[in-house]
Design an enzyme around this catalytic site. Structure first.
Site, PDB file in Angstrom:
ATOM      1  N   TYR A  37      -4.026  11.266   2.006  1.00  0.00           N
ATOM      2  CA  TYR A  37      -3.982  11.235   3.418  1.00  0.00           C
ATOM      3  C   TYR A  37      -4.816  10.398   4.220  1.00  0.00           C
ATOM      4  O   TYR A  37      -4.600   9.712   5.073  1.00  0.00           O
ATOM      5  CB  TYR A  37      -3.506  12.557   4.230  1.00  0.00           C
ATOM      6  CG  TYR A  37      -3.220  12.723   5.410  1.00  0.00           C
ATOM      7  CD1 TYR A  37      -1.910  12.278   5.979  1.00  0.00           C
ATOM      8  CD2 TYR A  37      -4.009  12.877   6.581  1.00  0.00           C
ATOM      9  CE1 TYR A  37      -1.733  12.294   7.180  1.00  0.00           C
ATOM     10  CE2 TYR A  37      -3.789  12.810   8.128  1.00  0.00           C
ATOM     11  CZ  TYR A  37      -2.491  12.239   8.093  1.00  0.00           C
ATOM     12  OH  TYR A  37      -2.112  12.535   9.741  1.00  0.00           O
ATOM     13  N   LYS A  86      -4.658   6.658   6.228  1.00  0.00           N
ATOM     14  CA  LYS A  86      -4.748   6.450   7.660  1.00  0.00           C
ATOM     15  C   LYS A  86      -5.917   5.440   7.703  1.00  0.00           C
ATOM     16  O   LYS A  86      -6.187   4.476   8.570  1.00  0.00           O
ATOM     17  CB  LYS A  86      -5.157   7.757   8.187  1.00  0.00           C
ATOM     18  CG  LYS A  86      -3.892   8.683   8.442  1.00  0.00           C
ATOM     19  CD  LYS A  86      -2.929   8.239   8.960  1.00  0.00           C
ATOM     20  CE  LYS A  86      -1.741   9.100   9.490  1.00  0.00           C
ATOM     21  NZ  LYS A  86      -0.836   8.526  10.108  1.00  0.00           N
TER      22      LYS A  86
END
Length: 229
Positions: free
Chosen positions: A152, A156
């Site tokens: 994750y 990002k």
């Protein structure tokens, strides 16, 4: 009246962003997987960001009706490694996360750029997180250390890089491109562990989506201010 599209608008911060933009008298297309998940006051549009055909269909619908898009909020994301350590994450986790949060953003943005250009002054807002900050992670920031999600967070970080590259290409075109961190919000994505509400988290995205012509581009910020890359 301005036209907006918010991906991942069926729940959480995306839903709140779509709702708040609609409150500002925008016509908001809420990208959802099921029409009944769209917030009140928006127009549901079936949109799986990992499906190029669905993205092309969404662009066609917006284009045929309005011929332009004033605001694009790339919010759709998934977190396949919540609660895992980096050593536990596999390439399968990485691919699933990147498919939505990186490749999906490219698919949607690429399809919508002609409509954004047609708007004259458009805004692209990419929903990211301070956990993507390489500067904060390398400096041992408490939050970044506490949430070391390999898939994750790195997805990002990649989204942050996309933000800068798109901003640089579109600089001078009237299209402003910025990355925003909504903060640690209590949503399905975080297992409802956050201290902020989805409505509070959406505020920074709405602010950047409604920037004036003299607003910044190529920035990374939260509601409290700039975040280091």
């Amino acid at each position: 009246m301005k036209i907006a599209l918010v991906t991942g608008a069926g729940r959480g911060i995306g839903r709140e962003t779509a709702r708040q933009l609609a409150e500002r008298e925008m016509i908001v297309f809420a990208g959802v997987r099921e029409e009944n998940h769209a917030p009140e006051g928006t127009r549901p549009i079936l949109l799986d960001v990992t499906d190029p055909a669905a993205v092309a269909s969404a662009a066609k619908i917006v284009g045929e009706e309005f011929g332009r898009l004033d605001v694009l909020v790339n919010n759709a994301a998934t977190c396949g490694d919540f609660g895992m350590t980096p050593a536990e994450v596999t390439a399968k986790h990485m691919r699933a996360t990147y498919e939505v949060g990186v490749f999906g953003v490219v698919t949607v943005t690429h399809a919508m750029i002609p409509l954004l250009r047609a708007a004259g002054e458009a805004r692209i807002v990419n929903m990211t997180t301070r956990l993507a900050s390489i500067s904060l992670t390398s400096a041992g920031d408490d939050l970044n250390v506490a949430w070391p999600m390999l898939a994750y967070n790195s997805a990002k970080s990649a989204l942050n890089a996309l933000t800068v590259l798109y901003a640089n290409e579109l600089r001078g075109s009237g299209i402003l491109v910025n990355a925003v961190d909504p903060g640690h919000c209590a949503t399905d994505l975080t297992g409802h562990t956050g201290s902020r509400t989805a409505a509070e988290g959406a505020a920074v995205a709405v602010r950047m989506a409604t920037l004036g012509g003299d607003g910044p581009t190529g920035t990374f910020s939260s509601q409290e201010g700039p975040i280091p890359w």
